[in-house]
Design a protein around this motif. Structure first.
Motif, PDB file in Angstrom:
ATOM      1  N   GLY A 109       6.364  77.664  -2.636  1.00  0.00           N
ATOM      2  CA  GLY A 109       6.844  76.335  -3.021  1.00  0.00           C
ATOM      3  C   GLY A 109       7.281  75.447  -1.878  1.00  0.00           C
ATOM      4  N   GLN A 110       7.131  75.897  -0.649  1.00  0.00           N
ATOM      5  CA  GLN A 110       7.530  75.085   0.496  1.00  0.00           C
ATOM      6  C   GLN A 110       6.815  75.576   1.756  1.00  0.00           C
ATOM      7  OE1 GLN A 110      11.612  75.605   1.849  1.00  0.00           O
ATOM      8  NE2 GLN A 110      11.797  77.493   0.654  1.00  0.00           N
ATOM      9  N   TRP A 111       7.126  74.928   2.880  1.00  0.00           N
ATOM     10  CA  TRP A 111       6.593  75.242   4.202  1.00  0.00           C
ATOM     11  C   TRP A 111       5.126  74.848   4.377  1.00  0.00           C
ATOM     12  CZ3 TRP A 111      10.275  75.293   7.448  1.00  0.00           C
ATOM     13  CH2 TRP A 111      11.506  75.874   7.145  1.00  0.00           C
ATOM     14  N   GLY A 112       4.385  75.537   5.256  1.00  0.00           N
ATOM     15  CA  GLY A 112       3.092  75.019   5.675  1.00  0.00           C
ATOM     16  C   GLY A 112       1.911  75.925   5.452  1.00  0.00           C
ATOM     17  N   SER A 113       1.994  76.826   4.476  1.00  0.00           N
ATOM     18  CA  SER A 113       0.844  77.678   4.205  1.00  0.00           C
ATOM     19  C   SER A 113      -0.285  76.867   3.575  1.00  0.00           C
ATOM     20  CB  SER A 113       1.235  78.816   3.257  1.00  0.00           C
ATOM     21  OG  SER A 113       1.491  78.320   1.952  1.00  0.00           O
ATOM     22  N   ARG A 114      -1.478  77.371   3.697  1.00  0.00           N
ATOM     23  CA  ARG A 114      -2.627  76.740   3.041  1.00  0.00           C
ATOM     24  C   ARG A 114      -2.407  76.694   1.527  1.00  0.00           C
ATOM     25  NH1 ARG A 114      -7.836  75.742   4.591  1.00  0.00           N
ATOM     26  NH2 ARG A 114      -9.385  75.622   2.922  1.00  0.00           N
ATOM     27  N   LYS A 115      -1.836  77.757   0.992  1.00  0.00           N
ATOM     28  CA  LYS A 115      -1.542  77.822  -0.435  1.00  0.00           C
ATOM     29  C   LYS A 115      -0.648  76.662  -0.862  1.00  0.00           C
ATOM     30  CE  LYS A 115      -0.759  79.812  -4.552  1.00  0.00           C
ATOM     31  NZ  LYS A 115      -1.764  79.870  -5.624  1.00  0.00           N
ATOM     32  N   HIS A 116       0.427  76.436  -0.128  1.00  0.00           N
ATOM     33  CA  HIS A 116       1.357  75.373  -0.500  1.00  0.00           C
ATOM     34  C   HIS A 116       0.729  73.988  -0.338  1.00  0.00           C
ATOM     35  CE1 HIS A 116       5.053  73.126  -1.006  1.00  0.00           C
ATOM     36  NE2 HIS A 116       4.816  72.506   0.137  1.00  0.00           N
ATOM     37  N   LEU A 117       0.062  73.748   0.772  1.00  0.00           N
ATOM     38  CA  LEU A 117      -0.482  72.416   1.030  1.00  0.00           C
ATOM     39  C   LEU A 117      -1.598  72.054   0.062  1.00  0.00           C
ATOM     40  CD1 LEU A 117      -0.538  72.423   4.940  1.00  0.00           C
ATOM     41  CD2 LEU A 117       1.132  71.349   3.426  1.00  0.00           C
ATOM     42  N   MET A 118      -2.481  73.004  -0.238  1.00  0.00           N
ATOM     43  CA  MET A 118      -3.573  72.724  -1.166  1.00  0.00           C
ATOM     44  C   MET A 118      -3.059  72.451  -2.580  1.00  0.00           C
ATOM     45  SD  MET A 118      -6.446  72.553   0.330  1.00  0.00           S
ATOM     46  CE  MET A 118      -7.380  73.031   1.784  1.00  0.00           C
ATOM     47  N   ALA A 119      -2.078  73.252  -3.009  1.00  0.00           N
ATOM     48  CA  ALA A 119      -1.492  73.011  -4.328  1.00  0.00           C
ATOM     49  C   ALA A 119      -0.744  71.687  -4.353  1.00  0.00           C
ATOM     50  CB  ALA A 119      -0.553  74.156  -4.695  1.00  0.00           C
ATOM     51  N   SER A 120      -0.061  71.363  -3.261  1.00  0.00           N
ATOM     52  CA  SER A 120       0.754  70.152  -3.206  1.00  0.00           C
ATOM     53  C   SER A 120      -0.078  68.884  -3.302  1.00  0.00           C
ATOM     54  CB  SER A 120       1.583  70.134  -1.914  1.00  0.00           C
ATOM     55  OG  SER A 120       2.541  71.159  -1.905  1.00  0.00           O
ATOM     56  N   ILE A 121      -1.189  68.830  -2.549  1.00  0.00           N
ATOM     57  CA  ILE A 121      -1.996  67.605  -2.596  1.00  0.00           C
ATOM     58  C   ILE A 121      -2.570  67.400  -3.992  1.00  0.00           C
ATOM     59  CG2 ILE A 121      -4.075  68.771  -1.709  1.00  0.00           C
ATOM     60  CD1 ILE A 121      -3.017  65.075  -1.174  1.00  0.00           C
ATOM     61  N   ASP A 122      -2.999  68.470  -4.641  1.00  0.00           N
ATOM     62  CA  ASP A 122      -3.538  68.330  -5.998  1.00  0.00           C
ATOM     63  C   ASP A 122      -2.460  67.852  -6.968  1.00  0.00           C
ATOM     64  OD1 ASP A 122      -6.059  69.094  -5.207  1.00  0.00           O
ATOM     65  OD2 ASP A 122      -5.838  71.183  -5.823  1.00  0.00           O
ATOM     66  N   GLN A 123      -1.251  68.382  -6.844  1.00  0.00           N
ATOM     67  CA  GLN A 123      -0.155  67.956  -7.705  1.00  0.00           C
ATOM     68  C   GLN A 123       0.189  66.488  -7.463  1.00  0.00           C
ATOM     69  OE1 GLN A 123       3.183  70.574  -7.131  1.00  0.00           O
ATOM     70  NE2 GLN A 123       1.996  72.424  -7.587  1.00  0.00           N
ATOM     71  N   SER A 124       0.225  66.088  -6.196  1.00  0.00           N
ATOM     72  CA  SER A 124       0.571  64.702  -5.867  1.00  0.00           C
ATOM     73  C   SER A 124      -0.455  63.721  -6.416  1.00  0.00           C
ATOM     74  CB  SER A 124       0.705  64.534  -4.348  1.00  0.00           C
ATOM     75  OG  SER A 124       1.837  65.212  -3.857  1.00  0.00           O
TER      76      SER A 124
END
Length: 329
Positions: A109-124
């Motif tokens: 749910g935070q920081w800079g993993s590929r998992k977090h960033l890819m999920a974050s952009i889709d959510q945004s």
């Protein structure tokens, strides 16, 4: 459906600065949605702020996935405003968002993993109801994830068409140099660096500002008024309704010392001599630096927005004014 129609003279007074060596121009002042655009705020109130900003040439709206409260609310509300009034002007607007601070529960749910960033952009994108954002940032460096992974994810997000450009925020000099090299190698040059910068917080002058310039990146400043210290609010001390009195955000009561207030009052005298408020001068001082591409302002009312916009009218400083400011600080 709202009947908003943008002012025909909206580009008459705003100045626009090239972001590094890219083709992108940013307005001198950008509007940040960190505060005052969440569920606890009035929709009609903050939508009028955004419309007024666009009517005065502010084309860049700065968000992050965790802005609210609650996290995500600012993006949802901005999406509503896009749908209701700004949709016809989407190609005139720059939308930036970020990921990296805590957003949801669990290890991803935070920081800079590929998992977090890819999920974050889709959510945004889903929250705002847009197909892409103009700038997507790594909101903070991750002390444990390899930088290669974080930058690789940012590059892929651009290549997938989910963002047009990418940027970094709050990275130090070595991190900035390595991030820029990795993104360049991936074929997605780093567009911009976002960090704190104000008369009271000049840490980026210790090498980072020069590094950003050398790497041909844009620089966008946030917290230009030092959480409200560089405004008339504290000229008479700490008022009961101020951020310092409530100890909300990053400004704590114990930080507002007599020494700080002494500096604020003397800076205000210089501002008055320039025909500006302290806040206007603080913004103008940043814009006077040609290495600053844009300054992010946060406002709670239309009147505050209009007052901040006055800073653009006078960003020149005499050598004696700059020396007086230097001595005060």
């Amino acid at each position: 459906m709202e009947t908003y129609k943008a002012a025909p003279n909206r580009y008459q007074h705003m100045s626009y600065h090239r972001c590094g060596k890219s083709g992108l121009l940013l307005p001198a002042l950008s509007l940040g949605l960190w505060h005052n655009f969440g569920e606890v705020d009035r929709f009609d109130h903050f939508s009028q702020i955004i419309y007024t900003a666009f009517d005065h040439g502010i084309t860049h709206f700065d968000l992050a996935n965790n802005y609210g409260p609650p996290p995500g609310a600012a993006e949802e509300n901005f999406g509503r405003i896009l749908k209701k009034g700004l949709k016809p002007y989407r190609d005139e607007i720059l939308i930036s968002t970020k990921a990296g601070h805590e957003m949801w529960a669990g290890p991803y749910g935070q920081w800079g993993s590929r998992k977090h960033l890819m999920a974050s952009i889709d959510q945004s994108l889903k929250r705002m109801g847009v197909e892409y954002v103009d700038i997507f940032y790594s909101h903070r460096p991750d002390p444990t994830t390899p930088l290669e992974e974080t930058m690789g994810a940012l590059s892929d997000i651009v290549k997938q068409g989910k963002a047009l450009y990418t940027g970094i925020s709050k990275y130090d000099v070595p991190q900035t140099r390595k991030a820029a090299a990795l993104l360049k190698e991936a074929g997605t040059p780093c567009l911009i660096h976002q960090d704190r910068y104000s008369l009271f917080d000049r840490h980026i002058e210790d090498g980072l500002l020069e590094t950003i310039h050398d790497l041909h990146m844009g620089m966008i400043a946030f917290s230009p008024l030092a959480q409200g210290l560089l405004s008339n609010r504290y000229l008479q001390g700490i008022s009961p309704d101020s951020r310092a009195a409530k100890s909300t955000g990053f400004l704590q009561k114990e930080q507002v010392t007599e020494t700080v207030l002494h500096k604020v009052r003397h800076l205000s005298i210089i501002a008055q001599q320039r025909g500006q408020t302290l806040a206007e001068m603080a913004l103008a001082w940043l814009l006077h630096n040609d290495r600053v591409t844009s300054v992010i302002i946060g406002v709670s009312s239309v009147d505050q927005l209009l007052n901040n916009l006055k800073a653009i009218a006078n960003t020149e400083f005499s050598s004696s004014e700059l020396e007086s400011i230097r001595q005060i600080l």
